[in-house]
Every structure is written in structure tokens, then in C-alpha cells.
Design an enzyme around this catalytic site. Structure first.
Site, short mmCIF file in Angstrom:
data_model
loop_
_atom_site.label_atom_id
_atom_site.label_comp_id
_atom_site.label_asym_id
_atom_site.label_seq_id
_atom_site.Cartn_x
_atom_site.Cartn_y
_atom_site.Cartn_z
N ASP A 1 1.36 -1.38 0.02
CA ASP A 1 0.21 0.39 0.22
C ASP A 1 0.54 0.95 0.23
O ASP A 1 0.75 2.27 -0.49
CB ASP A 1 -1.10 -0.09 0.87
CG ASP A 1 -1.59 -1.66 1.47
OD1 ASP A 1 -2.81 -1.39 -0.22
OD2 ASP A 1 -2.90 -1.21 2.21
N ASN B 1 -4.54 8.82 0.77
CA ASN B 1 -5.45 8.77 2.66
C ASN B 1 -5.41 9.50 3.34
O ASN B 1 -6.56 9.76 3.77
CB ASN B 1 -4.30 7.36 2.77
CG ASN B 1 -3.77 5.99 3.14
OD1 ASN B 1 -5.13 5.58 2.68
ND2 ASN B 1 -3.57 5.92 3.74
N ARG C 1 11.13 13.77 22.88
CA ARG C 1 9.92 13.60 23.61
C ARG C 1 8.61 13.22 22.86
O ARG C 1 9.13 14.14 21.45
CB ARG C 1 10.08 15.12 24.67
CG ARG C 1 9.77 16.15 23.74
CD ARG C 1 10.06 17.50 24.73
NE ARG C 1 9.83 19.07 24.82
CZ ARG C 1 8.48 19.58 23.72
NH1 ARG C 1 7.62 19.07 24.46
NH2 ARG C 1 8.71 20.43 23.19
N THR D 1 -9.38 3.62 6.10
CA THR D 1 -9.33 2.16 6.52
C THR D 1 -8.73 1.93 6.77
O THR D 1 -7.59 1.12 7.25
CB THR D 1 -9.89 1.17 5.33
OG1 THR D 1 -9.07 1.83 4.32
CG2 THR D 1 -10.71 1.16 5.41
N ALA E 1 -8.33 4.17 11.33
CA ALA E 1 -9.01 3.70 11.79
C ALA E 1 -8.91 3.37 13.07
O ALA E 1 -9.55 3.36 14.15
CB ALA E 1 -9.81 1.91 10.54
#
Length: 309
Positions: A67, A149, A160, A192, A196
């Protein structure tokens, strides 16, 4: 499809992916195609070289990997209108890729492409830019970034784990302030993925929508929002004295957001166009198989439940 100008990107560091890329390059060149090939990965971005080297339209981008490889191809090639055939060679989940089994007969795959025996799935993308100044005529302070995406606005530091306070505007109106690890603005395709994981909604990729999801907010009242595709989402880091907050595109670093600047995210006019070889392609099958939903654990031979039909 005419196969004259082809680019092939394989997963950097993966010998299987590179081997299949070379196999397809030889087969395509035998048919008269001009092929450009290179590795794609975290430290390898072949697309600027590809795009500067071609003098004609790209007929096909063959992307071999997972992906991540498909996302990188979409970010760089959607503005060019190129068709992408992404195949899961050396990848993991493979939400965006065609299965490797359909890819192994080289000549048959090329015959299908030349004969247009495939479907094209068009997926919405987002664009983002860092702005500075007033609301009427803000000054762009960065390039325009694209994602398939999600855009994420979150801080990063070497020594940190900083949190941030982010104010979100939608179409010029302040909606909420989030204190936590950051904010995601995703497409349905990205719903997704990171979204998600942050407890955002899963949205069918056939829709056009923007999904805004806070990452680990300190307030239990902060909730994900699904917005219409024409929305403009502005994200302002608040109270920062140093430039910790970054814009990330599909998990890749875009740019730093300096104090006083904001990120403006909107729907892109460009669509990612993926070639689908599977005849049984289904979003719901993908969810069941990739997310291990109940349909992958319980099987009935007659595709019904317990009844005798």
C-alpha cells in the site's frame, strides 16, 4: 490501452519486487514500449526523475509493492492523469493493490491491458498547503501537497513526545479545539488506515467526503466529523513557541508548520485512477479479509447461514 510510455516502480530493498519489475520491463520492451524503472521507498522517490524524463503522456504506471508504494504513486501521478496498476508484490495488507496471483502470467496481463479488459477505480484525493496571513488573501508558505489516505497535522521531536493544541475551522467557522497527539483529515480511502486506528468511521471509497478525526484527544467530547467534499478545513497550531508541528501526507513528512501559520486542506481536483484486474472486486470482501471481520472466520458452503436452502 496503448502501451508506449510505461513507468515501473518496485519496492525498494525487495528482491522479489525488483525481479518481477525486470520481467515486465523486458516483456513490455519486446512489444515496443519505452520503459522507465526505479525503486520506490522511504528514501527512494523515482517519480520526479520519471516525470522529467518522459516527453509524452504516461500510458501506465506499474507499481509493485504494498500500500505504501501505491500511495506514493498516487500522490505523484494523479496530477498527471496516469493509470496505476498496483500489485501486491512484497507488501503486507494490500488494501489498494491487486493480488499477486493475477499478475504472474506476464503475457496474459499485458494482453488484457492492451485489449482494455480491466476496470478503472477512481479515488478522491486531498490537497493541502501551509498559509500565513489574513483570511482574505493569505500567502502560501509551502508547495501544494497531495494525499490519497490522509493529511495529518501532528508534532514531532527527537527527544520527547510532544502534544499539541490545534484549532479547526471549517469554511471559516471555528468548530473545535483539540489537545492531544494531532488531527487527521482523511479521504474515504484513508478511512481504513490511520483514521480507523484513531477510532474514526469507515467510509465507502465510492463516496466523496472528508473525515476529520482527532488523534488521542484529551477531551472525551471530541468526536470525528464527516464533512462534504467542498469543505475547506483550516488547522491552526496554538500556543507554540517553536516549530514542532508538521504536515504529514500519507505518513510521509510534507513540511514544518511555523508558529502563526496554518494548514488548509481541501478536496483535490485530481483523482487517483487504479486499474482493477479482479472480476470479483468488492470493498466489503476487502474489509472482511484485511480487517479480519466475521466473514473470514465463519464459512458456509452455500453462502447462506444455517438454513438448508
Amino acid at each position: 490501452m496503448e502501451l508506449k510510455q510505461i513507468i515501473i516502480a518496485y519496492k525498494a530493498g525487495d528482491t522479489q519486487s525488483k525481479s518481477w519489475a525486470e520481467t515486465y520491463a523486458r516483456a513490455l520492451e519486446k512489444r515496443g514500449a519505452h520503459v522507465l524503472m526505479g525503486p520506490s521507498g522511504v528514501k527512494d522517490n523515482p517519480y520526479p526523475v520519471f516525470l522529467s524524463s518522459v516527453s509524452s503522456q504516461i500510458d501506465l504506471a506499474l507499481v509493485l509493492g504494498g500500500d505504501g508504494s501505491a500511495l506514493a504513486a498516487a500522490r505523484h501521478l494523479a496530477p498527471e492523469g496516469a493509470l496505476i496498476l498496483a500489485v501486491n508484490v512484497g507488501g503486507h495488507l494490500g488494501f489498494l493493490t491487486e493480488p499477486f496471483e493475477l499478475f504472474q502470467d506476464t503475457e496474459a496481463v499485458i494482453d488484457r491491458l492492451e485489449s482494455d479488459v480491466y476496470a478503472i477505480q477512481r479515488r478522491m484525493m486531498l490537497q493541502a498547503q501551509v498559509l500565513e496571513g489574513g483570511r482574505i488573501k493569505p500567502e502560501p508558505m509551502s508547495d501544494r501537497f497531495f494525499c490519497l489516505n490522509e493529511m495529518s497535522v501532528k508534532p514531532a521531536s527527537i527527544d520527547r513526545m510532544p502534544t499539541s493544541i490545534l484549532e479547526m475551522e471549517v469554511d471559516g467557522e471555528v468548530v473545535d479545539q483539540f489537545q492531544g497527539d494531532g488531527l487527521l483529515v482523511a479521504t474515504p480511502t484513508g478511512s481504513t488506515c490511520y483514521t480507523a486506528s484513531a477510532n474514526g468511521p469507515i467510509v465507502h471509497p465510492g463516496m466523496e467526503a472528508m473525515v476529520v478525526t482527532p488523534i488521542c484527544p484529551l477531551s472525551l467530547s471530541s468526536r470525528p466529523l464527516v464533512l462534504p467534499p467542498g469543505s475547506v478545513v483550516n488547522v491552526w497550531p496554538l500556543g507554540e513557541q517553536e516549530p514542532l508541528t508538521k504536515l504529514w501526507t500519507d505518513g510521509a513528512l510534507g513540511t514544518t508548520i511555523w508558529p502563526g501559520q496554518r494548514v488548509s486542506v481541501s478536496m483535490s481536483k485530481h483523482l487517483a485512477k487504479f486499474i482493477i484486474l479482479r472480476e470479483d472486486h468488492s470493498f466489503y470482501t476487502t474489509l472482511r479479509e484485511k480487517l479480519w471481520w466475521a466473514g473470514t472466520r465463519v464459512h458456509y458452503d452455500n453462502e447462506h447461514r444455517n438454513g438448508n436452502h
